[in-house]
Design an enzyme around this catalytic site. Structure first.
Site, PDB file in Angstrom:
ATOM      1  N   ASP A  38      52.754   1.460 -35.494  1.00 49.88           N
ATOM      2  CA  ASP A  38      52.475   1.458 -34.060  1.00 49.88           C
ATOM      3  C   ASP A  38      53.019   0.199 -33.397  1.00 49.88           C
ATOM      4  O   ASP A  38      52.391  -0.394 -32.528  1.00 49.88           O
ATOM      5  CB  ASP A  38      50.973   1.588 -33.793  1.00 49.88           C
ATOM      6  CG  ASP A  38      50.671   1.868 -32.317  1.00 49.88           C
ATOM      7  OD1 ASP A  38      51.537   2.446 -31.639  1.00 49.88           O
ATOM      8  OD2 ASP A  38      49.588   1.478 -31.843  1.00 49.88           O
ATOM      9  N   HIS A  62      52.307   2.587 -28.789  1.00 49.70           N
ATOM     10  CA  HIS A  62      51.599   3.477 -27.874  1.00 49.70           C
ATOM     11  C   HIS A  62      51.595   2.961 -26.435  1.00 49.70           C
ATOM     12  O   HIS A  62      51.276   3.698 -25.506  1.00 49.70           O
ATOM     13  CB  HIS A  62      50.159   3.737 -28.356  1.00 49.70           C
ATOM     14  CG  HIS A  62      49.234   2.565 -28.247  1.00 49.70           C
ATOM     15  ND1 HIS A  62      48.882   1.775 -29.317  1.00 49.70           N
ATOM     16  CD2 HIS A  62      48.572   2.036 -27.196  1.00 49.70           C
ATOM     17  CE1 HIS A  62      48.045   0.832 -28.932  1.00 49.70           C
ATOM     18  NE2 HIS A  62      47.846   0.971 -27.648  1.00 49.70           N
ATOM     19  N   SER A 122      46.218  -4.281 -25.690  1.00 48.18           N
ATOM     20  CA  SER A 122      47.102  -3.719 -26.703  1.00 48.18           C
ATOM     21  C   SER A 122      48.492  -4.330 -26.609  1.00 48.18           C
ATOM     22  O   SER A 122      49.110  -4.345 -25.544  1.00 48.18           O
ATOM     23  CB  SER A 122      47.206  -2.201 -26.532  1.00 48.18           C
ATOM     24  OG  SER A 122      45.997  -1.581 -26.856  1.00 48.18           O
TER      25      SER A 122
END
Length: 528
Positions: free
Chosen positions: A186, A153, A261
């Site tokens: 992901d 993402h 992230s």
């Protein structure tokens, strides 16, 4: 006595009054000096009972955290991306208040050839109202050749990906390309090309981590590069995304915030045991509950993404079952342990092999399975096309079936929102210059007053690309690149492919809308 009499008296005895004032002042000064001298003498004679302060010698206390931070810091990178959101484009004839009316005729001409009108696709600058979006994330270098693991993402649908290393001077960034992405976990692998080796992190075994073990999270929360936070493993095997059978997370209370992230979760041996992926918070900021994808899963995905197909291939037989174990299901269906099938996908390998809803799978190639995660791990690790022997119970009777494993991505393409026919690389090849060109047709050359057979015209400029950085735009005509004529798409591609990072690139350009009398200009820069 009136005022005149007083004045006469003062004049008569003024020397008496003056002497009295001077004598009084002198006596006061003498007394003050004696008293002050006496006080200082007493202070000097009486030593203070205060203990002097001192600074201790440097000591090696618990420095494990700082050592790990120094070791892993250079391996953690800051990732920033740019993407373009396409808004609804104008229809032919609609007026955009930001447009310059003077170029309307030329705009129509370019739209005719480049698809800006009805039925075509408007490119940047073609009145499509594009919106530029930027995002920040982190990543960890796992190969000295410049391979970086991050979250999908972070780089998904990005037009440009740039990476900043910890030791880079301010303003220096490196363009990165996507090697592969995996929607199920992901995860993504990107790569930067440098002439030198870069520091790389060592992967650890996440199965060895226990609840309560110390961990560090390293990344760029809110863009603050090189931030280190500490915490413990709060839990293991967390399932926070319904329907994602390959996403079980390590939970930690090490501070994780937006921008973390893709950064690593590190154990006390300085090994990466997770990739920070998500937080649980009502404020979108640190609340003590963060989640990292275990390193064992990361390694499995990474090894497939760097392979020839740049995609993860997982086996599946086309069954579904309840993610949460419920002993009541097994009791009702007459099986003590195993995985009871809740649904068989029509036409799937399991359907073709005769499995039905209510069957309870107990073994895979003779190996006992009691949990759904065990069954998924066994089947997903098989290559599509291979055979697997399943043992199962049906109405209390033991049965067996030989099942051909299928490709999970194709079998569940609709649910995974993937294209069945996408068997190639996950992302298109990226142009070094960031532009698409096409050869000038005789009609276009005549309309633009360009000698026939000369030059190529810019059809599209990618946002954030090298070409955009040097000011190139849609409709410009490129005649030469570094003194080499480019009169076709093939010639342009050949010259472009020969260019390397750090090399100067000079375009000889006839700008859009200019005539032969206006002449040509140079557009130049250093390729990153």
């Amino acid at each position: 006595m009136d005022s005149r009499a007083i004045w006469v008296r003062l004049r008569t005895h003024r020397w008496v009054y003056s002497f009295s004032i001077v004598a009084t002042l002198a006596l006061g000064i003498l007394i003050g000096t004696v008293v002050s001298s006496g006080v200082k003498g007493k202070e000097g004679q009486k030593p203070s009972d205060a203990t002097p302060l001192s600074v201790p010698a440097p000591q090696q206390l618990s420095n494990t955290f700082s050592q790990i931070a120094k070791q892993l810091g250079p391996c953690v990178v800051n990732i920033n991306t740019e993407s373009t959101i396409k808004t609804q484009r104008r229809r032919r004839g609609e007026q955009n208040p930001d447009d310059d009316d003077s170029g309307g005729g030329m705009d129509d001409f370019f739209n005719h050839f480049f698809g800006g009108g009805p039925g075509g696709q408007a490119g940047p600058g073609g009145g499509d109202g594009s919106i530029r979006e930027r995002s920040l994330g982190s990543g960890v270098i796992v190969d000295a050749k410049g391979y970086i693991v991050t979250n999908r993402h972070v780089v998904e649908k990005a037009d440009r990906i740039r990476v900043r290393l910890q030791d880079d001077p301010p303003g220096v960034q490196h363009d990165a390309k996507v090697i592969g992405e995996d929607q199920e976990t992901d995860l993504a692998v990107i790569k930067i090309d440098l002439e030198r080796a870069v520091p790389s992190a060592k992967m650890g075994n996440s199965d060895g981590m226990q609840v309560g073990d110390w961990v560090l999270a390293i990344g760029s929360p809110f863009g603050q590069v090189g931030t280190v936070t500490a915490g413990i493993v709060s839990a293991k095997g967390r399932d926070i995304v319904p329907g994602r059978q390959f996403q079980t997370f390590i939970q930690t209370d090490a501070a994780i915030n937006p921008g973390n992230s893709g950064g690593p979760l590190v154990n006390m041996n300085g090994e990466v045991i997770g990739i920070n992926t998500a937080i649980l918070s009502e404020t979108n900021a640190y609340a003590g509950v963060g989640f990292s994808l275990p390193s064992n899963t990361v390694v499995q995905v990474y090894n497939q993404l760097i392979g020839p197909e740049h995609r993860v291939s997982r086996g599946s037989i086309g069954i579904q079952f309840d993610a949460v174990e419920n002993p009541a299901i097994n009791r009702v269906y007459g099986a003590g342990t195993g995985i009871t099938v809740a649904h068989v996908v029509p036409g799937s390998p399991a359907d073709q092999a005769g499995l039905k809803t209510g069957d309870t799978i107990t073994t895979v190639d003779g190996k006992k399975v009691t949990k759904g995660t065990e069954l998924v791990a066994e089947i997903a690790s098989r290559k599509p096309g291979s055979k697997v022997e399943l043992g199962f119970l049906r109405n209390g009777k033991v049965q067996e079936a030989s099942v051909t494993v299928a490709d999970r991505a194709k079998l569940f393409a609709a649910r995974l929102n993937e294209d069945d026919g996408d068997n190639g690389e996950s992302t298109p090849k990226q142009s070094k210059f960031g532009i698409t060109v096409r050869k000038l047709t005789p009609e276009m050359a005549d309309r633009l007053d360009v000698p026939s057979g000369k030059g190529v015209i810019v059809q599209d400029v990618k946002p954030g690309s090298f070409a955009e950085d040097i000011g190139m735009s849609r409709g410009d005509i490129i005649l030469e690149v570094n003194k080499q004529p480019v009169n076709s798409e093939e010639e342009f591609a050949r010259v472009e492919s020969s260019m390397k990072s750090g090399q100067d690139v000079v375009f000889l350009v006839r700008q859009r809308g200019s005539s032969a009398q206006d002449g040509t200009i140079f557009m130049a820069g250093t390729l990153q």
